[in-house]
Write an enzyme that holds these catalytic residues in place. Structure first.
Site, mmCIF file in Angstrom:
data_model
loop_
_atom_site.group_PDB
_atom_site.id
_atom_site.type_symbol
_atom_site.label_atom_id
_atom_site.label_comp_id
_atom_site.label_asym_id
_atom_site.label_seq_id
_atom_site.Cartn_x
_atom_site.Cartn_y
_atom_site.Cartn_z
ATOM 1 N N ARG A 74 30.034 -45.076 -29.286
ATOM 2 C CA ARG A 74 30.013 -45.377 -30.713
ATOM 3 C C ARG A 74 30.730 -44.260 -31.473
ATOM 4 N NH1 ARG A 74 25.137 -44.873 -35.094
ATOM 5 N NH2 ARG A 74 26.245 -45.924 -36.791
ATOM 6 N N HIS A 75 31.379 -44.613 -32.575
ATOM 7 C CA HIS A 75 32.055 -43.618 -33.410
ATOM 8 C C HIS A 75 31.071 -42.577 -33.945
ATOM 9 C CE1 HIS A 75 30.291 -45.336 -37.053
ATOM 10 N NE2 HIS A 75 30.544 -46.525 -36.516
ATOM 11 N N GLY A 76 31.606 -41.481 -34.451
ATOM 12 C CA GLY A 76 30.763 -40.422 -35.007
ATOM 13 C C GLY A 76 30.411 -40.663 -36.465
ATOM 14 N N THR A 344 33.682 -47.854 -29.996
ATOM 15 C CA THR A 344 33.271 -49.066 -30.699
ATOM 16 C C THR A 344 32.175 -48.782 -31.727
ATOM 17 O OG1 THR A 344 32.471 -51.331 -30.301
ATOM 18 C CG2 THR A 344 31.705 -49.622 -28.786
ATOM 19 N N ALA A 387 27.564 -41.406 -32.646
ATOM 20 C CA ALA A 387 28.257 -40.959 -31.424
ATOM 21 C C ALA A 387 27.488 -41.300 -30.147
ATOM 22 C CB ALA A 387 28.559 -39.464 -31.474
#
Length: 480
Positions: A74-76, A344, A387
Site C-alpha cells: 500500500r502507498h505511504g 496499490t 505503507a
C-alpha cells in the site's frame, strides 16, 4: 429538526450531571508521553508506530534459502482529498470558537476539561494553506521516507533476492495510475537500488494491470450494505456509543450543545492526518479526544472496510481471483523475475487478505458488538496501516522431502495459518488451500451476474417484480 440531532440534544440534557467514570477526570494530551492511542488510527496509522516484533529473524528459515518474493504494498502517508481540504481548513473557525468558549467559562468546564497546554496547542494551530487542491491525495515526505525504509529493510532481510543493482529480468514493478502510488514506487526502488533508480525502470501503463491493482473496479459494490442507511456503519454512527462521544467531546471543547457528528469526524481526521504526516510531533486536534474515544472512533472505518473489502460480504473474496492466481503462478515456478512488486491501495490489500482467509474473526463486526470485539483480528490499525505490505516468500529447502516452501508475511510479521507448520507452508498445501482459485475461470468466477460482491440477483429480482407490477397495473387499467 432532524430526529438524530434532537435525540442528541435530549440525551445531552439528561446526562449533563451524570458522567461515566471514564470522563470525570481531566485528560491532558500534551502531558501524555506514551499516547498509546496513536497506534490505533485505523488505515491512517503510521507504519512505524506499530513496532516491528523482530528485525529480520522471521525471514530466516534453518536449512532453507529464500529464492523468490511476491510483494503487495500500500502507498505511504498522503495528503487529504480535495473535498476534505475544504472541510479541514474550516477547523480554524472551530478553533476560534473553542478558545472563546474557554474564555467565557474561565476554564470551568464541568467534566473532562482541556488542560492549558492542550489549549495552547489549539491557539497556535493553523491550517497549512500550502496544501491546495492541486496536491489532492499526494504522497507526503513522511510517506516517501517510510516506503523507502521498508524497501531497505526487505533488501537487508532478503539479500539473495534483492541484489545491489536493478536487472529488468529479475524484478517486475507495477503501480496504479495516481500520484501517491507512483511516488511510492519511486521511493521503494530508491530504497532498493539508490537515488533516482526509477529513471531506468520501465513500468507499462496501469491499464494493463487493473485487475491486479484495483480489482474492486470491475464489480458493482453493494453500497447499501456498506454505507447505506441500514448498514452497520450507519447504525454505529447513530449508536449510543457515538451519541455519548459527541456529547463528551463537545463538552470538553466548551460547547453547551453537542457538535454534529460530521464536525467531530473532521476533528478526528485532522488529528490522524497530522500524526501521519509527522508521527513524532503533537497534533492540536488529537487533544480533543481521550484514548478510549480514539478506539471508539477507530471502529467506524473498521465497519465500513469490513463490508467493502472484507468478510462482511461473502463474494468479496472472489474479486481477487486473478490476483491470487498471479501470486500462485509466480511462487509456483522457478522462472524469473525473482521479485514481483505491486504498489496499490488499502482496499485491494484487504480484499487479498480476505481471499487468503487471514485475520478472520469467529463473529462478524457489527454496530452492536463494539465491546465484545475489542480483541478482534480484523483491526485495520494492525493489518492495514499506511505503507502496509503483504509478502509471499518462496524457500528452497534441499534437506526436506518437500523442498518447496512458502512463508506469508504482513507488515514484516509472519502470518501463521493453522494449515502450516509454524508459518512454514509446504507448496503442495498452499495449492490445496487455494485450489478454488487455481481451478476457477476468473473471468466467470470473478464478477458474474450472480456473484457480484453481495449477489445482486436479489436486487435484480426486486426490479423485475416492480416492472411486472407496473405492467399489471397498465393491463388492469386498459382492461377497465
Amino acid at each position: 429538526m432532524n430526529f438524530s440531532i434532537l435525540f442528541i440534544f435530549i440525551t445531552a440534557f439528561i446526562v449533563k450531571g451524570e458522567k461515566k467514570d471514564g470522563y470525570c477526570h481531566q485528560y491532558c494530551y500534551s502531558f501524555d508521553y506514551v499516547r498509546s492511542q496513536t497506534s490505533f488510527f485505523s488505515t491512517k496509522t503510521p507504519y512505524f508506530t506499530m513496532r516491528r516484533k523482530e528485525i529480520g529473524k522471521q525471514f530466516q528459515v534453518a536449512n532453507c534459502d529464500p529464492v523468490k518474493i511476491w510483494l503487495y504494498i500500500r502507498h505511504g502517508a498522503r495528503l487529504p482529498k480535495a473535498k476534505e481540504m475544504d472541510r479541514l481548513s474550516q477547523l480554524e473557525n472551530l478553533r476560534t470558537e473553542i478558545i472563546a468558549n474557554y474564555k467565557k467559562s474561565n476554564s470551568t468546564i464541568a467534566f473532562g476539561a482541556m488542560c492549558e497546554a492542550d489549549l495552547d496547542l489549539l491557539r497556535e494551530w493553523q491550517w497549512n494553506w500550502n496544501i491546495t487542491k492541486e496536491y489532492d491525495e499526494h504522497l507526503t515526505t513522511q510517506g516517501w521516507n517510510d516506503i523507502k525504509l521498508i524497501a531497505a529493510r526487505y533488501r537487508q532481510f532478503l539479500p539473495n533476492i534483492f541484489e545491489d543493482n536493478y536487472n529488468k529480468q529479475k524484478y517486475l514493478f507495477r503501480y496504479t495510475d495516481v500520484q501517491r502510488t507512483e511516488a511510492s514506487f519511486k521511493a521503494f526502488v530508491e530504497g532498493l537500488f539508490g537515488s533516482n533508480a526509477h529513471q531506468y525502470i520501465n513500468v507499462p501503463p496501469q491499464s494493463e494491470n487493473v485487475k491486479l491493482l484495483k480489482p474492486y473496479k470491475f464489480c458493482a459494490s453493494n453500497e447499501e450494505k456498506i454505507t447505506g442507511n441500514q448498514s452497520e456503519y450507519r447504525k454505529y454512527l447513530r449508536s449510543n456509543i457515538m451519541t455519548q462521544l459527541a456529547i463528551d467531546v463537545s463538552e470538553r471543547l466548551g460547547f453547551g450543545c453537542p457538535l454534529k457528528i460530521t464536525q467531530i469526524l473532521d476533528v478526528y481526521d485532522m488529528c490522524i492526518y497530522e500524526h501521519a504526516w509527522n508521527p513524532k510531533a503533537t497534533s492540536a486536534w488529537c487533544s480533543a479526544f481521550t484514548p478510549s474515544q480514539i478506539h471508539e472512533l477507530e471502529y467506524i472505518e473498521e465497519l465500513r472496510k469490513y463490508y467493502e473489502s472484507g468478510y462482511g460480504i461473502k463474494t468479496n473474496e472472489r474479486l481477487v481471483c486473478s490476483l491470487v492466481n498471479d501470486m500462485l503462478n509466480h511462487i509456483g515456478n522457478n522462472d524469473e523475475p525473482k521479485a514481483v512488486v505491486y504498489v496499490t491501495h488499502s482496499s485491494s490489500l484487504l480484499l487479498l487478505l480476505t481471499a487468503l482467509k487471514a485475520f478472520s474473526d469467529a463473529d462478524s463486526l457489527r454496530a452492536s458488538n463494539y465491546y465484545s470485539m475489542s480483541t478482534r483480528k480484523w483491526r485495520l490499525s494492525n493489518i492495514a496501516p499506511l505503507a502496509a505490505n503483504f509478502a509471499a516468500v518462496k524457500y528452497n529447502c534441499p534437506n526436506d522431502i518437500e523442498q518447496e516452501k512458502v512463508r506469508f508475511f504482513l507488515n514484516e510479521d509472519l502470518i501463521e495459518f493453522d494449515w502450516c507448520d509454524k508459518g512454514l507452508c509446504n507448496w503442495s498445501d498452499v495449492k490445496k488451500e487455494y485450489d478454488d482459485y487455481i481451478q476457477a475461470s476468473c473471468d466467470e468466477y470473478y464478477c458474474s451476474s450472480s456473484n457480484t460482491r453481495e449477489s445482486q440477483s436479489g436486487y435484480m429480482f426486486s426490479i423485475a417484480l416492480l416492472i411486472l407490477a407496473f405492467i399489471s397495473c397498465l393491463f388492469v387499467s386498459f382492461s377497465v
